[in-house]
Design a protein around this motif. Sequence first.
Motif, PDB file in Angstrom:
ATOM      1  N   ARG A  65       0.846  -1.200   0.000  1.00 23.43           N
ATOM      2  CA  ARG A  65       0.000   0.000   0.000  1.00 23.43           C
ATOM      3  C   ARG A  65       0.875   1.240   0.000  1.00 23.43           C
ATOM      4  NH1 ARG A  65      -1.251   2.694   4.407  1.00 23.43           N
ATOM      5  NH2 ARG A  65      -0.726   0.918   5.726  1.00 23.43           N
ATOM      6  N   GLU A  66       0.656   2.098  -1.017  1.00 27.07           N
ATOM      7  CA  GLU A  66       1.479   3.295  -1.133  1.00 27.07           C
ATOM      8  C   GLU A  66       0.595   4.517  -1.343  1.00 27.07           C
ATOM      9  OE1 GLU A  66       3.960   5.967  -0.879  1.00 27.07           O
ATOM     10  OE2 GLU A  66       4.629   3.910  -0.563  1.00 27.07           O
ATOM     11  N   VAL A  67       0.707   5.496  -0.461  1.00 26.44           N
ATOM     12  CA  VAL A  67      -0.138   6.678  -0.568  1.00 26.44           C
ATOM     13  C   VAL A  67       0.644   7.902  -1.050  1.00 26.44           C
ATOM     14  CG1 VAL A  67      -1.744   5.894   1.190  1.00 26.44           C
ATOM     15  CG2 VAL A  67       0.236   7.225   1.879  1.00 26.44           C
ATOM     16  N   HIS A  68       1.960   7.848  -0.969  1.00 29.98           N
ATOM     17  CA  HIS A  68       2.774   8.969  -1.415  1.00 29.98           C
ATOM     18  C   HIS A  68       2.711   9.081  -2.940  1.00 29.98           C
ATOM     19  CE1 HIS A  68       6.108  11.861  -1.055  1.00 29.98           C
ATOM     20  NE2 HIS A  68       6.542  11.342  -2.187  1.00 29.98           N
ATOM     21  N   VAL A  69       2.703  10.289  -3.442  1.00 27.27           N
ATOM     22  CA  VAL A  69       2.681  10.518  -4.888  1.00 27.27           C
ATOM     23  C   VAL A  69       4.118  10.635  -5.392  1.00 27.27           C
ATOM     24  CG1 VAL A  69       1.968  12.067  -6.736  1.00 27.27           C
ATOM     25  CG2 VAL A  69       0.446  11.657  -4.798  1.00 27.27           C
ATOM     26  N   PHE A  70       4.508   9.736  -6.267  1.00 27.16           N
ATOM     27  CA  PHE A  70       5.840   9.760  -6.858  1.00 27.16           C
ATOM     28  C   PHE A  70       5.731  10.296  -8.286  1.00 27.16           C
ATOM     29  CE2 PHE A  70       6.202   6.586  -3.518  1.00 27.16           C
ATOM     30  CZ  PHE A  70       7.407   6.941  -2.923  1.00 27.16           C
ATOM     31  N   ASP A  71       6.486  11.373  -8.575  1.00 27.82           N
ATOM     32  CA  ASP A  71       6.369  12.017  -9.879  1.00 27.82           C
ATOM     33  C   ASP A  71       7.627  11.915 -10.730  1.00 27.82           C
ATOM     34  OD1 ASP A  71       8.075  13.711  -8.538  1.00 27.82           O
ATOM     35  OD2 ASP A  71       6.681  15.404  -8.439  1.00 27.82           O
ATOM     36  N   GLY A  72       8.654  11.244 -10.236  1.00 28.31           N
ATOM     37  CA  GLY A  72       9.876  11.073 -11.019  1.00 28.31           C
ATOM     38  C   GLY A  72      10.781  12.289 -11.036  1.00 28.31           C
ATOM     39  N   LYS A  73      10.465  13.318 -10.265  1.00 29.59           N
ATOM     40  CA  LYS A  73      11.271  14.533 -10.256  1.00 29.59           C
ATOM     41  C   LYS A  73      12.664  14.255  -9.696  1.00 29.59           C
ATOM     42  CE  LYS A  73      11.477  19.195  -8.265  1.00 29.59           C
ATOM     43  NZ  LYS A  73      10.804  20.168  -7.364  1.00 29.59           N
TER      44      LYS A  73
ATOM     45  N   GLY B 272      22.217  13.189  -5.573  1.00 28.26           N
ATOM     46  CA  GLY B 272      21.044  13.153  -6.435  1.00 28.26           C
ATOM     47  C   GLY B 272      19.908  12.383  -5.791  1.00 28.26           C
ATOM     48  N   LEU B 273      18.696  12.906  -5.924  1.00 28.24           N
ATOM     49  CA  LEU B 273      17.500  12.261  -5.388  1.00 28.24           C
ATOM     50  C   LEU B 273      16.444  12.216  -6.477  1.00 28.24           C
ATOM     51  CD1 LEU B 273      15.757  11.212  -2.969  1.00 28.24           C
ATOM     52  CD2 LEU B 273      15.113  13.597  -2.581  1.00 28.24           C
ATOM     53  N   ILE B 274      15.891  11.033  -6.727  1.00 28.44           N
ATOM     54  CA  ILE B 274      14.799  10.911  -7.685  1.00 28.44           C
ATOM     55  C   ILE B 274      13.536  10.490  -6.943  1.00 28.44           C
ATOM     56  CG2 ILE B 274      15.471   8.526  -8.301  1.00 28.44           C
ATOM     57  CD1 ILE B 274      14.368   9.179 -11.149  1.00 28.44           C
ATOM     58  N   ASN B 275      12.462  11.212  -7.178  1.00 23.28           N
ATOM     59  CA  ASN B 275      11.197  10.954  -6.507  1.00 23.28           C
ATOM     60  C   ASN B 275      10.421   9.864  -7.264  1.00 23.28           C
ATOM     61  OD1 ASN B 275       9.144  11.274  -4.611  1.00 23.28           O
ATOM     62  ND2 ASN B 275       8.086  12.773  -5.869  1.00 23.28           N
ATOM     63  N   GLU B 276      11.006   8.685  -7.224  1.00 20.32           N
ATOM     64  CA  GLU B 276      10.414   7.510  -7.870  1.00 20.32           C
ATOM     65  C   GLU B 276      10.507   6.347  -6.889  1.00 20.32           C
ATOM     66  OE1 GLU B 276      11.254   4.584 -11.718  1.00 20.32           O
ATOM     67  OE2 GLU B 276      11.938   6.652 -11.762  1.00 20.32           O
ATOM     68  N   LEU B 277       9.447   5.587  -6.772  1.00 19.80           N
ATOM     69  CA  LEU B 277       9.430   4.476  -5.826  1.00 19.80           C
ATOM     70  C   LEU B 277      10.374   3.371  -6.301  1.00 19.80           C
ATOM     71  CD1 LEU B 277       8.253   3.213  -3.268  1.00 19.80           C
ATOM     72  CD2 LEU B 277       6.403   2.276  -4.668  1.00 19.80           C
ATOM     73  N   LEU B 278      11.450   3.167  -5.566  1.00 17.91           N
ATOM     74  CA  LEU B 278      12.454   2.179  -5.948  1.00 17.91           C
ATOM     75  C   LEU B 278      12.532   0.998  -4.983  1.00 17.91           C
ATOM     76  CD1 LEU B 278      15.438   4.451  -7.065  1.00 17.91           C
ATOM     77  CD2 LEU B 278      13.523   3.575  -8.438  1.00 17.91           C
ATOM     78  N   ALA B 279      12.060   1.184  -3.758  1.00 16.65           N
ATOM     79  CA  ALA B 279      12.184   0.118  -2.757  1.00 16.65           C
ATOM     80  C   ALA B 279      11.067   0.235  -1.740  1.00 16.65           C
ATOM     81  CB  ALA B 279      13.543   0.194  -2.054  1.00 16.65           C
ATOM     82  N   ALA B 280      10.805  -0.881  -1.068  1.00 14.75           N
ATOM     83  CA  ALA B 280       9.756  -0.905  -0.048  1.00 14.75           C
ATOM     84  C   ALA B 280      10.118  -1.925   1.017  1.00 14.75           C
ATOM     85  CB  ALA B 280       8.400  -1.245  -0.670  1.00 14.75           C
TER      86      ALA B 280
END
Length: 223
Positions: free
Chosen positions: A125-133, A190-198
């Motif tokens: 379950r993921e509620v955070h919005v990941f936009d790839g920024k 560098g930080l990418i706002n993309e879900l890579l791990a859980a």
Amino acid sequence: MNSVSYIVTIYNKAVCLPELLGALLAQVGDFDREYIFVDDESTDGSLQILQDLCKNIPEAIILSQKNTGPSGANNRGIEAAKKKWIFFIDGDDYLFPKATQTLLNLAREHDVKICRGGFSNDLAREVHVFDGKVTIFDDLMAKTLSFYPMGCRFLVDRKLLLKTGGFDERVFIQDYSIALRFALIENKMGLINELLAANIDKAQERLSSNKTQEHYDTALARY
């Protein structure tokens, strides 16, 4: 060609190991790789399970040691690592298939030696919005002093990591301490706002749930 050493510290994560390993083996991308597992004297059979799972994986290196905590276990993994990049992972983490290649691309395209991506505490379950920024921090010390712990699940150039001296074994939870060590010698990350791990949700106790220890180690790292 790029190459990656995955360093995975294990302490009583037996129920997570099949999913953890499956996700590691499923990483896509054209890069050489090795898997270094450090068992920190687990008492739930993790070491034996890991040995069974990895018996036909020539790239897997399994180390075991007397319990020292995550900082010492990570340093043991660093000693064994041979690849250009090091990817640190906790024993109950699940990497999504493109995680490694995404961070390698980020490092190349933005000329950074430390990279992170998005993480969820819940695999289902993921509620955070990941936009790839993509965000490039160019004053890492200022960011770190405002309290920006590295956590695990980050990719770092091995030569840069060695310059820091590795993890400070006087600090039990290493998340903030290693961030400060990086910031002393490197300005950019560098930080990418993309879900890579859980987190693999197996009702496992995580170190971050011990807020007393976490607050103590944050203060100690700053000291």
